[in-house]
Design a protein around this motif. Structure first.
Motif, PDB file in Angstrom:
ATOM      1  N   GLU A  52      -7.937  -7.011 -14.722  1.00  0.00           N
ATOM      2  CA  GLU A  52      -6.513  -7.234 -14.941  1.00  0.00           C
ATOM      3  C   GLU A  52      -6.132  -6.498 -16.207  1.00  0.00           C
ATOM      4  O   GLU A  52      -6.580  -6.840 -17.301  1.00  0.00           O
ATOM      5  CB  GLU A  52      -6.219  -8.726 -15.084  1.00  0.00           C
ATOM      6  CG  GLU A  52      -4.751  -9.047 -15.145  1.00  0.00           C
ATOM      7  CD  GLU A  52      -3.983  -8.668 -13.896  1.00  0.00           C
ATOM      8  OE1 GLU A  52      -2.825  -8.222 -14.041  1.00  0.00           O
ATOM      9  OE2 GLU A  52      -4.528  -8.802 -12.777  1.00  0.00           O
ATOM     10  N   GLY A  57      -1.452  -4.005 -14.341  1.00  0.00           N
ATOM     11  CA  GLY A  57      -1.815  -4.758 -13.144  1.00  0.00           C
ATOM     12  C   GLY A  57      -3.309  -4.650 -12.900  1.00  0.00           C
ATOM     13  O   GLY A  57      -4.073  -4.376 -13.816  1.00  0.00           O
ATOM     14  N   GLN A  58      -3.705  -4.824 -11.669  1.00  0.00           N
ATOM     15  CA  GLN A  58      -5.130  -4.756 -11.344  1.00  0.00           C
ATOM     16  C   GLN A  58      -5.581  -3.315 -11.160  1.00  0.00           C
ATOM     17  O   GLN A  58      -4.899  -2.514 -10.527  1.00  0.00           O
ATOM     18  CB  GLN A  58      -5.434  -5.555 -10.085  1.00  0.00           C
ATOM     19  CG  GLN A  58      -5.389  -7.035 -10.281  1.00  0.00           C
ATOM     20  CD  GLN A  58      -6.075  -7.769  -9.151  1.00  0.00           C
ATOM     21  OE1 GLN A  58      -6.223  -7.258  -8.050  1.00  0.00           O
ATOM     22  NE2 GLN A  58      -6.495  -8.982  -9.425  1.00  0.00           N
TER      23      GLN A  58
END
Length: 73
Positions: A52, A57-58
């Motif tokens: 993360e 974001g991821q």
């Protein structure tokens, strides 16, 4: 590309590198999925999973396999 666009592009890469560094493992080379796909063979990678990354974001990340580290001579 104008200077402001160049700055934003460079800042984006710097942010990604900073986030990856904070999730790294000492002595391991961590790369994004895009880098893994671009390098391809003869390199081998170990899946590190998703991290993360704040503000991004991821990110799916990979470790360069230890045996491949000798290729960078």
């Amino acid at each position: 590309m104008s200077n402001i666009h160049s700055y934003r592009a460079a800042a984006g890469h710097g942010l990604r590198a900073s986030r990856m560094e904070s999730h790294g493992v000492p002595g391991r080379v961590q790369v994004t999925d895009a880098t893994r796909r671009r390098l391809g063979p003869p390199f081998r990678f170990e899946d590190h999973g998703f991290i993360e990354a704040k503000g991004i974001g991821q990110l799916h990340t990979w470790f360069l396999s230890r045996g491949d580290l000798n290729l960078a001579v």
